[in-house]
Design an enzyme around this catalytic site. Structure first.
Site, PDB file in Angstrom:
ATOM      1  N   SER A  81       4.403 100.155   1.267  1.00 55.56           N
ATOM      2  CA  SER A  81       5.144  99.185   2.092  1.00 55.56           C
ATOM      3  C   SER A  81       5.068  99.449   3.591  1.00 55.56           C
ATOM      4  O   SER A  81       5.408  98.581   4.387  1.00 55.56           O
ATOM      5  CB  SER A  81       6.614  99.173   1.687  1.00 55.56           C
ATOM      6  OG  SER A  81       6.763  98.416   0.519  1.00 55.56           O
ATOM      7  N   LYS A  84       3.361  96.972   5.655  1.00 60.15           N
ATOM      8  CA  LYS A  84       3.966  95.669   5.974  1.00 60.15           C
ATOM      9  C   LYS A  84       4.214  95.512   7.472  1.00 60.15           C
ATOM     10  O   LYS A  84       4.023  94.432   8.036  1.00 60.15           O
ATOM     11  CB  LYS A  84       5.291  95.495   5.214  1.00 60.15           C
ATOM     12  CG  LYS A  84       5.104  95.364   3.705  1.00 60.15           C
ATOM     13  CD  LYS A  84       6.441  95.501   2.981  1.00 60.15           C
ATOM     14  CE  LYS A  84       6.268  95.332   1.476  1.00 60.15           C
ATOM     15  NZ  LYS A  84       7.494  95.673   0.744  1.00 60.15           N
ATOM     16  N   TYR A 205      -2.810  91.805  -0.670  1.00 58.21           N
ATOM     17  CA  TYR A 205      -1.568  92.581  -0.562  1.00 58.21           C
ATOM     18  C   TYR A 205      -1.678  93.917  -1.292  1.00 58.21           C
ATOM     19  O   TYR A 205      -1.332  94.969  -0.746  1.00 58.21           O
ATOM     20  CB  TYR A 205      -0.397  91.741  -1.096  1.00 58.21           C
ATOM     21  CG  TYR A 205       0.890  92.533  -1.168  1.00 58.21           C
ATOM     22  CD1 TYR A 205       1.573  92.897  -0.008  1.00 58.21           C
ATOM     23  CD2 TYR A 205       1.417  92.939  -2.400  1.00 58.21           C
ATOM     24  CE1 TYR A 205       2.745  93.645  -0.065  1.00 58.21           C
ATOM     25  CE2 TYR A 205       2.588  93.686  -2.464  1.00 58.21           C
ATOM     26  CZ  TYR A 205       3.242  94.039  -1.300  1.00 58.21           C
ATOM     27  OH  TYR A 205       4.392  94.783  -1.361  1.00 58.21           O
ATOM     28  N   TYR A 257      15.240  98.167   3.773  1.00 57.87           N
ATOM     29  CA  TYR A 257      15.759  97.277   2.722  1.00 57.87           C
ATOM     30  C   TYR A 257      17.283  97.271   2.662  1.00 57.87           C
ATOM     31  O   TYR A 257      17.945  97.126   3.672  1.00 57.87           O
ATOM     32  CB  TYR A 257      15.140  97.638   1.357  1.00 57.87           C
ATOM     33  CG  TYR A 257      13.662  97.762   1.448  1.00 57.87           C
ATOM     34  CD1 TYR A 257      12.879  96.653   1.780  1.00 57.87           C
ATOM     35  CD2 TYR A 257      13.033  98.985   1.267  1.00 57.87           C
ATOM     36  CE1 TYR A 257      11.514  96.762   1.890  1.00 57.87           C
ATOM     37  CE2 TYR A 257      11.660  99.099   1.373  1.00 57.87           C
ATOM     38  CZ  TYR A 257      10.915  97.990   1.692  1.00 57.87           C
ATOM     39  OH  TYR A 257       9.578  98.100   1.820  1.00 57.87           O
ATOM     40  N   VAL A 275       6.665 103.355  -1.256  1.00 58.15           N
ATOM     41  CA  VAL A 275       6.908 104.035  -2.540  1.00 58.15           C
ATOM     42  C   VAL A 275       5.887 105.134  -2.820  1.00 58.15           C
ATOM     43  O   VAL A 275       6.057 105.918  -3.750  1.00 58.15           O
ATOM     44  CB  VAL A 275       6.948 103.049  -3.734  1.00 58.15           C
ATOM     45  CG1 VAL A 275       8.190 102.189  -3.677  1.00 58.15           C
ATOM     46  CG2 VAL A 275       5.684 102.208  -3.796  1.00 58.15           C
TER      47      VAL A 275
HETATM   48  O1  DON Z   1       4.969  95.806  -3.632  1.00 58.65           O
HETATM   49  C1  DON Z   1       4.994  96.913  -4.140  1.00 58.65           C
HETATM   50  O2  DON Z   1       5.574  97.097  -5.197  1.00 58.65           O
HETATM   51  C2  DON Z   1       4.314  98.121  -3.516  1.00 58.65           C
HETATM   52  N1  DON Z   1       2.927  97.994  -3.449  1.00 58.65           N
HETATM   53  C3  DON Z   1       4.922  98.474  -2.222  1.00 58.65           C
HETATM   54  C4  DON Z   1       6.380  98.690  -2.364  1.00 58.65           C
HETATM   55  C5  DON Z   1       6.957  99.702  -1.453  1.00 58.65           C
HETATM   56  O3  DON Z   1       6.306 100.588  -0.969  1.00 58.65           O
HETATM   57  C6  DON Z   1       8.414  99.602  -1.261  1.00 58.65           C
HETATM   58  N2  DON Z   1       8.886 100.538  -0.304  1.00 58.65           N
HETATM   59  N3  DON Z   1       9.637 101.413  -0.364  1.00 58.65           N
END
Ligand code: DON
Length: 619
Positions: A81, A84, A205, A257, A275
């Site tokens: 993330s 982003k 994405y 978040y 993550v």
């Molecule tokens: O969209 C997702 O599930 C992941 N590729 C990225 C999510 C993420 O890193 C959330 N952050 N803490």
């Protein structure tokens, strides 16, 4: 923090400062928080669960381009993330703010990252939650087609200052299990935010989430955000300040978040987590932090990473809203030419003109960064005192001018122009962007001048004052020995006798009269023209005009310490030292008078030098 103190021990002589305190602090964080084994490695993307939960790396990049690293700072992990933030900045710059801002909101959702919820207009709440990020990737895909991912990878690489690759296994794993994100994609297509093929958008994405970075990369990327888009290591301007400041804005309100409010309240540093275990924190105008530790808390944020950010903010009091500044510290010295004139010698009549009009040349020596508050303070100092005809700003110690500072400066110049005050700059690098800005913004203003050296600027302003008040700045006329301060008090007969010991010399412009290092074997009385006295390094000690002596230090020193060059056509009486000594022996009282005059001239120079030092030392 238990390990903040340096370990006692013996150090090699040059090793005493080998660990800057910030690195010692990061080491202490690493040792302390490395003992925390809480949290879970993300497993909803199966490939991520293979990460080593014990890995722990911290890196901090400063805005002068230094990168501190501790622990596993070079272990690669997927950016997830954190991408982003950068892809949002890229979209703002490549597609234009209007298109991006009309498709994606900037309100915090208060929801977890993967929430399937849109706002009242059926648009994503913000670009930090999955819905917003997928929408941003959709816009880039719409604009760049199959080149979308490569465009993103290249942009992330410029932020990191090196070519970044992708982890194909993590991409395949997320692609195989990413139905929730697909659901978000179809929802966005249904509301018209995504116009492209949803599968193609999701591929972009998922790929951007699988870009491999290290804690060191994240620190440099964060420092680029903290540095208005200029990578402090490569010096490349990666994105515009607009895109960067808006990206930091949404990081501030939504980067963490459903923990975002608590985060900005307690830590006060814009941040973004992923993550994969990475956390990026960007403190504007200060630093970029990258940490990597894959065990996550219930919000999907790295447990140890959060602790590092909290400790850094608390220990150094770095909360971005806990700031103050002293606007007064940019004025190093503020004086008129009564306190410190140029190094050009002036004849009595011109000296009188300058003394009578000293308020007309005001000098402000500025230092450090000229910010909004500093320039406002400077402008009020001007208004508080008599209005000069010339105001000289010496900027040689100014390290930066902020956009707000430049804006106020230019507005100040317009104000001064309206009162016919001429602004003279010195010490500014003409090739610098700051000067370009000032030049561009002052186009059409005729009251601005620029000199590389402060002394030249003061001399020019003095010349204008003398000229406007009927004095003579060209020194073409022949002066008499009786005018010479070194010979003050001598009778016409004594002057004639001294003159008979010397001979008249002429020099053309540019000709060297005295060279540093040679034997000091004569004194010169300048009858007409101008000479420069310069140290061998090029530093100008003085400009001497007709009616003054030079080389007179031969009376005290045996070797010349400076070069003297004719500036304009010069006529001078040269008296060989040996002849002067003979004259002094035969007329001891006259000789003593000349030596007393010399002592007085030296005392005046000392007083001038002390005044200059005091001006700079004044609080
Ligand atoms: O969209 C997702 O599930 C992941 N590729 C990225 C999510 C993420 O890193 C959330 N952050 N803490």
């Amino acid at each position: 923090m238990t390990t903040m103190r340096p370990a006692p021990g013996r150090h090699a002589r040059n090793d005493w400062a080998s660990m800057p305190p910030l690195l010692r602090f990061l080491n202490a964080c690493h040792a302390d928080f490395g003992a925390d084994h809480d949290g879970e490695v993300a497993s909803y993307i199966p490939e991520l669960s293979k990460a080593n939960g014990e890995h722990f790396g911290i890196s901090l990049a400063t805005l002068d381009g230094h990168v501190y690293e501790v622990g596993d700072s070079r272990v690669p992990f997927t950016i997830q993330s954190i991408s982003k933030a950068f892809v949002f900045a890229l979209a703002l710059d490549t597609l234009g703010a209007e298109q991006v801002e009309s498709a994606i909101g900037v309100e915090p959702s208060g929801d977890p990252f993967n929430s399937i919820r849109l706002d009242a207009k059926n648009h994503p709440f913000n670009p930090m939650v999955n819905a917003g990020a997928i929408a941003v990737s959709g816009l880039i895909r719409q604009a760049k087609g199959d080149a979308a991912f490569e465009t993103i990878r290249a942009a992330l690489s410029r932020f990191a200052g090196r070519e970044l690759d992708m982890d194909e296994a993590v991409f395949a794993s997320e692609s195989a299990t990413g139905d929730r994100n697909r659901a978000i994609g179809y929802l966005l297509r249904n509301s018209g935010v995504i116009k492209d093929d949803v599968r193609a958008v999701l591929e972009v994405y998922f790929r951007q989430c699988s870009v491999l970075v290290t804690a060191r990369d994240i620190a440099i990327m964060a420092a680029t955000l903290a540095n208005r888009g200029t990578n402090p290591v490569t010096r490349e301007q990666v994105m515009t300040p607009y895109a960067i400041s808006r990206t930091l804005s949404v990081m501030t309100s939504s980067g963490m978040y459903d923990y975002a409010g608590e985060w900005i309240y307690r830590v006060g540093i814009p941040a973004k987590s992923g993550v994969g275990g990475g956390i990026l924190a960007a403190l504007p105008a200060r630093l970029g932090l990258g940490s990597y530790s894959p065990k996550l808390d219930g919000h999907g944020n790295s447990v140890r990473g959060i602790k590092v950010c909290k400790a850094l903010s608390a220990h150094y009091d770095l909360h971005m809203l806990n700031r103050s500044d002293d606007a007064r510290n940019s004025v190093m010295a503020d004086y008129t030419i009564a306190s410190s004139a140029s190094r050009r010698s002036r004849r009595p009549r011109e000296r009188k003109i300058l003394a009578d009009h000293h308020h007309d040349v005001r000098v402000m020596e500025l230092v450090g960064t000229l910010s909004f508050s500093n320039v406002d303070y400077v402008s009020r100092q001007l208004i508080g005192k008599a209005r000069p005809q010339f105001i000289i700003f010496d900027l040689r110690r100014v390290t930066a001018i902020t956009p707000a500072g430049s804006r106020l400066l230019i507005e100040g110049f317009r104000e001064l122009a309206a009162f016919n005050v001429t602004v003279v700059f010195s010490g500014i690098d003409r090739a610098s962007t700051q000067w370009q800005n000032i030049r561009d913004w002052t186009k059409g203003l005729s009251n601005i001048r620029n000199y590389p050296l402060l002394d030249d600027a003061i001399e020019w302003a003095e010349d204008q004052i003398i000229y406007r008040n009927g004095g003579d700045i060209y020194a073409v006329e022949m002066t008499e020995l009786a005018e010479q301060p070194l010979l003050a008090g001598l009778s016409p007969q004594e002057l004639d006798l001294l003159a008979s010991h010397g001979s008249i010399k002429t020099y053309s412009p540019g000709e060297t009269i005295i060279s540093a290092g040679e034997a000091a074997s004569s004194l010169f009385f300048l009858k007409s023209g101008v000479v420069h006295v310069k140290l061998p390094g090029g530093f100008r000690l003085a400009t001497i005009t007709a009616g003054m002596a030079f080389g007179e230090m031969a009376l005290l020193e045996s070797e010349r310490s400076a070069d003297v060059t004719a500036d304009a056509a010069v006529t001078a009486l040269e008296v060989p030292l040996a002849d002067f000594e003979r004259f002094r022996k035969s007329h001891p009282a006259t000789g003593e008078r000349i030596m007393r005059n010399l002592a007085q001239l030296l005392a005046e120079r000392l007083i001038t030098a002390n005044t200059k030092l005091n001006l700079l030392a004044a609080p």
